[in-house]
Design a protein around this motif. Sequence first.
Motif, PDB file in Angstrom:
ATOM      1  N   PHE A  18       0.821  -1.208   0.000  1.00  0.00           N
ATOM      2  CA  PHE A  18       0.000   0.000   0.000  1.00  0.00           C
ATOM      3  C   PHE A  18       0.856   1.260   0.000  1.00  0.00           C
ATOM      4  O   PHE A  18       1.945   1.276   0.557  1.00  0.00           O
ATOM      5  CB  PHE A  18      -0.901   0.035   1.244  1.00  0.00           C
ATOM      6  N   SER A  19       0.317   2.332  -0.571  1.00  0.00           N
ATOM      7  CA  SER A  19       0.962   3.638  -0.496  1.00  0.00           C
ATOM      8  C   SER A  19       0.703   4.233   0.888  1.00  0.00           C
ATOM      9  O   SER A  19      -0.271   3.889   1.542  1.00  0.00           O
ATOM     10  CB  SER A  19       0.409   4.572  -1.571  1.00  0.00           C
ATOM     11  N   GLN A  20       1.570   5.120   1.297  1.00  0.00           N
ATOM     12  CA  GLN A  20       1.491   5.735   2.628  1.00  0.00           C
ATOM     13  C   GLN A  20       1.726   7.229   2.498  1.00  0.00           C
ATOM     14  O   GLN A  20       2.600   7.652   1.749  1.00  0.00           O
ATOM     15  CB  GLN A  20       2.568   5.121   3.529  1.00  0.00           C
ATOM     16  N   ARG A  21       0.965   8.024   3.230  1.00  0.00           N
ATOM     17  CA  ARG A  21       1.178   9.473   3.263  1.00  0.00           C
ATOM     18  C   ARG A  21       2.092   9.828   4.422  1.00  0.00           C
ATOM     19  O   ARG A  21       1.913   9.341   5.536  1.00  0.00           O
ATOM     20  CB  ARG A  21      -0.140  10.216   3.460  1.00  0.00           C
ATOM     21  N   VAL A  22       3.051  10.712   4.146  1.00  0.00           N
ATOM     22  CA  VAL A  22       3.936  11.251   5.177  1.00  0.00           C
ATOM     23  C   VAL A  22       3.865  12.765   5.061  1.00  0.00           C
ATOM     24  O   VAL A  22       4.094  13.320   3.984  1.00  0.00           O
ATOM     25  CB  VAL A  22       5.383  10.756   4.993  1.00  0.00           C
ATOM     26  N   GLY A  23       3.520  13.420   6.159  1.00  0.00           N
ATOM     27  CA  GLY A  23       3.375  14.872   6.139  1.00  0.00           C
ATOM     28  C   GLY A  23       4.675  15.587   6.460  1.00  0.00           C
ATOM     29  O   GLY A  23       5.429  15.162   7.328  1.00  0.00           O
ATOM     30  N   LEU A  24       4.921  16.672   5.740  1.00  0.00           N
ATOM     31  CA  LEU A  24       6.000  17.590   6.090  1.00  0.00           C
ATOM     32  C   LEU A  24       5.337  18.687   6.900  1.00  0.00           C
ATOM     33  O   LEU A  24       4.580  19.489   6.363  1.00  0.00           O
ATOM     34  CB  LEU A  24       6.641  18.188   4.833  1.00  0.00           C
ATOM     35  N   GLU A  25       5.578  18.670   8.199  1.00  0.00           N
ATOM     36  CA  GLU A  25       4.933  19.624   9.100  1.00  0.00           C
ATOM     37  C   GLU A  25       5.984  20.533   9.710  1.00  0.00           C
ATOM     38  O   GLU A  25       7.144  20.165   9.821  1.00  0.00           O
ATOM     39  CB  GLU A  25       4.190  18.889  10.211  1.00  0.00           C
ATOM     40  N   LEU A  26       5.528  21.719  10.097  1.00  0.00           N
ATOM     41  CA  LEU A  26       6.430  22.623  10.797  1.00  0.00           C
ATOM     42  C   LEU A  26       5.716  23.274  11.964  1.00  0.00           C
ATOM     43  O   LEU A  26       4.493  23.384  11.983  1.00  0.00           O
ATOM     44  CB  LEU A  26       7.017  23.682   9.866  1.00  0.00           C
ATOM     45  N   THR A  27       6.511  23.661  12.928  1.00  0.00           N
ATOM     46  CA  THR A  27       6.053  24.434  14.074  1.00  0.00           C
ATOM     47  C   THR A  27       6.855  25.726  14.051  1.00  0.00           C
ATOM     48  O   THR A  27       8.084  25.677  13.951  1.00  0.00           O
ATOM     49  CB  THR A  27       6.305  23.665  15.385  1.00  0.00           C
ATOM     50  N   THR A  28       6.178  26.847  14.122  1.00  0.00           N
ATOM     51  CA  THR A  28       6.884  28.125  13.974  1.00  0.00           C
ATOM     52  C   THR A  28       7.681  28.531  15.202  1.00  0.00           C
ATOM     53  O   THR A  28       8.576  29.354  15.089  1.00  0.00           O
ATOM     54  CB  THR A  28       5.900  29.257  13.623  1.00  0.00           C
ATOM     55  N   GLY A  29       7.363  27.989  16.346  1.00  0.00           N
ATOM     56  CA  GLY A  29       8.127  28.324  17.549  1.00  0.00           C
ATOM     57  C   GLY A  29       8.046  29.796  17.917  1.00  0.00           C
ATOM     58  O   GLY A  29       8.996  30.356  18.458  1.00  0.00           O
ATOM     59  N   GLY A  30       6.929  30.450  17.587  1.00  0.00           N
ATOM     60  CA  GLY A  30       6.760  31.854  17.937  1.00  0.00           C
ATOM     61  C   GLY A  30       7.263  32.822  16.879  1.00  0.00           C
ATOM     62  O   GLY A  30       7.133  34.033  17.044  1.00  0.00           O
ATOM     63  N   GLU A  31       7.868  32.317  15.795  1.00  0.00           N
ATOM     64  CA  GLU A  31       8.355  33.171  14.707  1.00  0.00           C
ATOM     65  C   GLU A  31       7.276  33.299  13.631  1.00  0.00           C
ATOM     66  O   GLU A  31       6.623  32.320  13.289  1.00  0.00           O
ATOM     67  CB  GLU A  31       9.596  32.553  14.045  1.00  0.00           C
ATOM     68  N   VAL A  32       7.107  34.487  13.086  1.00  0.00           N
ATOM     69  CA  VAL A  32       6.240  34.670  11.923  1.00  0.00           C
ATOM     70  C   VAL A  32       7.098  34.334  10.706  1.00  0.00           C
ATOM     71  O   VAL A  32       8.193  34.873  10.533  1.00  0.00           O
ATOM     72  CB  VAL A  32       5.710  36.114  11.823  1.00  0.00           C
ATOM     73  N   ILE A  33       6.619  33.400   9.876  1.00  0.00           N
ATOM     74  CA  ILE A  33       7.409  32.953   8.726  1.00  0.00           C
ATOM     75  C   ILE A  33       6.708  33.350   7.427  1.00  0.00           C
ATOM     76  O   ILE A  33       5.493  33.560   7.399  1.00  0.00           O
ATOM     77  CB  ILE A  33       7.639  31.434   8.756  1.00  0.00           C
ATOM     78  N   ASN A  34       7.515  33.445   6.347  1.00  0.00           N
ATOM     79  CA  ASN A  34       6.917  33.753   5.055  1.00  0.00           C
ATOM     80  C   ASN A  34       7.464  32.923   3.903  1.00  0.00           C
ATOM     81  O   ASN A  34       7.078  33.135   2.757  1.00  0.00           O
ATOM     82  CB  ASN A  34       7.023  35.244   4.737  1.00  0.00           C
ATOM     83  N   ALA A  35       8.334  31.967   4.184  1.00  0.00           N
ATOM     84  CA  ALA A  35       8.838  31.094   3.117  1.00  0.00           C
ATOM     85  C   ALA A  35       9.350  29.786   3.717  1.00  0.00           C
ATOM     86  O   ALA A  35       9.890  29.770   4.826  1.00  0.00           O
ATOM     87  CB  ALA A  35       9.952  31.779   2.339  1.00  0.00           C
ATOM     88  N   VAL A  36       9.156  28.725   2.952  1.00  0.00           N
ATOM     89  CA  VAL A  36       9.626  27.396   3.353  1.00  0.00           C
ATOM     90  C   VAL A  36      10.264  26.745   2.133  1.00  0.00           C
ATOM     91  O   VAL A  36       9.701  26.781   1.036  1.00  0.00           O
ATOM     92  CB  VAL A  36       8.454  26.506   3.841  1.00  0.00           C
ATOM     93  N   GLU A  37      11.441  26.160   2.341  1.00  0.00           N
ATOM     94  CA  GLU A  37      12.076  25.342   1.308  1.00  0.00           C
ATOM     95  C   GLU A  37      12.452  24.024   1.966  1.00  0.00           C
ATOM     96  O   GLU A  37      13.143  24.011   2.983  1.00  0.00           O
ATOM     97  CB  GLU A  37      13.318  26.018   0.748  1.00  0.00           C
ATOM     98  N   ALA A  38      11.960  22.938   1.389  1.00  0.00           N
ATOM     99  CA  ALA A  38      12.256  21.617   1.936  1.00  0.00           C
ATOM    100  C   ALA A  38      12.865  20.743   0.850  1.00  0.00           C
ATOM    101  O   ALA A  38      12.327  20.643  -0.254  1.00  0.00           O
ATOM    102  CB  ALA A  38      10.985  20.968   2.481  1.00  0.00           C
ATOM    103  N   VAL A  39      13.982  20.132   1.182  1.00  0.00           N
ATOM    104  CA  VAL A  39      14.625  19.153   0.316  1.00  0.00           C
ATOM    105  C   VAL A  39      14.664  17.848   1.103  1.00  0.00           C
ATOM    106  O   VAL A  39      15.234  17.798   2.196  1.00  0.00           O
ATOM    107  CB  VAL A  39      16.046  19.590  -0.095  1.00  0.00           C
ATOM    108  N   VAL A  40      14.003  16.820   0.570  1.00  0.00           N
ATOM    109  CA  VAL A  40      13.937  15.522   1.234  1.00  0.00           C
ATOM    110  C   VAL A  40      14.620  14.498   0.335  1.00  0.00           C
ATOM    111  O   VAL A  40      14.279  14.364  -0.835  1.00  0.00           O
ATOM    112  CB  VAL A  40      12.474  15.114   1.507  1.00  0.00           C
ATOM    113  N   ARG A  41      15.583  13.785   0.905  1.00  0.00           N
ATOM    114  CA  ARG A  41      16.336  12.775   0.157  1.00  0.00           C
ATOM    115  C   ARG A  41      15.901  11.384   0.614  1.00  0.00           C
ATOM    116  O   ARG A  41      15.601  11.172   1.789  1.00  0.00           O
ATOM    117  CB  ARG A  41      17.832  12.967   0.379  1.00  0.00           C
TER     118      ARG A  41
END
Length: 166
Positions: free
Chosen positions: A12-35
């Motif tokens: 079966f296929s499986q979903r894996v989420g890329l999640e983030l927690t801001t830790g109190g910082e206001v963010i405006n961009a995300v770049e994720a590289v997964v190998r």
Amino acid sequence: LVPNAAVLNSDFSQRVGLELTTGGEVINAVEAVVRYDPEAVKVEDVLFAHSLCAPQFFIEKSIDEKNGVVHLACIIPSPGFLGDTAVVAELLLRPLRNGSFELRFGDETRVLANDGLGTDVLRLATNASYQVFSEGAAQKKPVVFSHTHPNPEAWTGKILPEAPVA
């Protein structure tokens, strides 16, 4: 990565989420590289249905099946995002063989603050480890999994001293 450890069925296929927690910082961009190992797992798709980034603000969405690299990048318009936990994207994985595989964040992974300077506020990126089995195949090795410490990436190789025998 959520879950960051699991026992998966290769049927079966499986979903894996890329999640983030801001830790109190206001963010405006995300770049994720997964190998990943392209001989152990196939990334069938990248899903954005629950993403904190609107579809039109993804500036990079690629799967390099030959080299085993997923590259995602998105922007979040001002005022940015501040919240507990948010999904950037979900990877739809299909295990290709029994055994184990890992998903590892590349050094290029970053989360940028909405401070006008592009300050990288990424403090921690946790890799993931998965065990794969097939119900129809006989197991040659036992599947080792711990519910209390499910991610072997965090296991230590430290050997504890033997307890004295009374």
